[in-house]
Design a protein around this motif. Structure first.
Motif, PDB file in Angstrom:
ATOM      1  N   THR A   1      37.029  59.009  67.104  1.00 63.71           N
ATOM      2  CA  THR A   1      36.465  60.349  67.192  1.00 63.71           C
ATOM      3  C   THR A   1      35.466  60.511  66.059  1.00 63.71           C
ATOM      4  OG1 THR A   1      38.461  61.312  68.163  1.00 63.71           O
ATOM      5  CG2 THR A   1      36.983  62.827  67.004  1.00 63.71           C
ATOM      6  N   ILE A   2      34.283  61.028  66.372  1.00 61.89           N
ATOM      7  CA  ILE A   2      33.269  61.306  65.352  1.00 61.89           C
ATOM      8  C   ILE A   2      33.470  62.739  64.874  1.00 61.89           C
ATOM      9  CG2 ILE A   2      30.804  61.601  64.882  1.00 61.89           C
ATOM     10  CD1 ILE A   2      30.293  59.506  67.136  1.00 61.89           C
ATOM     11  N   ILE A   3      33.540  62.918  63.573  1.00 62.33           N
ATOM     12  CA  ILE A   3      33.631  64.244  62.967  1.00 62.33           C
ATOM     13  C   ILE A   3      32.293  64.480  62.272  1.00 62.33           C
ATOM     14  CG2 ILE A   3      34.857  65.743  61.355  1.00 62.33           C
ATOM     15  CD1 ILE A   3      37.280  63.810  61.691  1.00 62.33           C
ATOM     16  N   SER A   4      31.586  65.547  62.679  1.00 64.93           N
ATOM     17  CA  SER A   4      30.220  65.731  62.192  1.00 64.93           C
ATOM     18  C   SER A   4      29.810  67.197  62.200  1.00 64.93           C
ATOM     19  CB  SER A   4      29.274  64.934  63.102  1.00 64.93           C
ATOM     20  OG  SER A   4      27.944  65.069  62.679  1.00 64.93           O
ATOM     21  N   LYS A   5      28.807  67.494  61.380  1.00 62.96           N
ATOM     22  CA  LYS A   5      28.130  68.790  61.436  1.00 62.96           C
ATOM     23  C   LYS A   5      26.883  68.697  62.309  1.00 62.96           C
ATOM     24  CE  LYS A   5      27.889  71.218  57.536  1.00 62.96           C
ATOM     25  NZ  LYS A   5      27.549  71.516  56.139  1.00 62.96           N
TER      26      LYS A   5
END
Length: 113
Positions: A47-51
């Motif tokens: 899972t990519i966690i990003s703003k």
């Protein structure tokens, strides 16, 4: 093996993500373009966690993996960021199992299948 890839635009030193389940982009793909980050996460089932809205926009047209957690709380101090994320993180992780996109806002969490 890490389950979550933290994008460069999020804090590197963040106690909540200081476990073997998380890896920061700076540790593997420091200056990689979004397409390379996407491919890395997809290949590893992460899972990519990003703003970055680019990832949440892209997942709308794709099927996992990867999944995306979009942190959309605006500019905050690290203390406020930690307070907001820590309070909701277990819920976010539960939602991440069911939805391809989870969006964190200051006052709510949204998800899309």
């Amino acid at each position: 093996m890490p389950k979550y890839l933290i994008d460069v635009n999020l804090p590197y030193f963040f106690s909540l993500w200081n476990t073997q389940d998380y890896i920061h982009q700076n540790d593997i793909l420091n200056t990689a373009p979004d397409t390379q980050i996407w491919k890395y996460a997809k290949d590893k089932g992460m899972t990519i966690i990003s703003k970055d809205a680019d990832f949440s926009n892209r997942i709308l047209l794709a099927q996992p993996p990867p999944r995306v957690i979009h942190v959309k709380i605006g500019n905050t101090s690290l203390k406020e960021f930690h307070s907001i994320i820590s309070a909701i993180w277990p819920t976010v992780l539960d939602m991440n199992e069911k939805y391809k996109l989870v969006t964190i806002l200051k006052d709510k969490i949204e998800a899309i299948e």
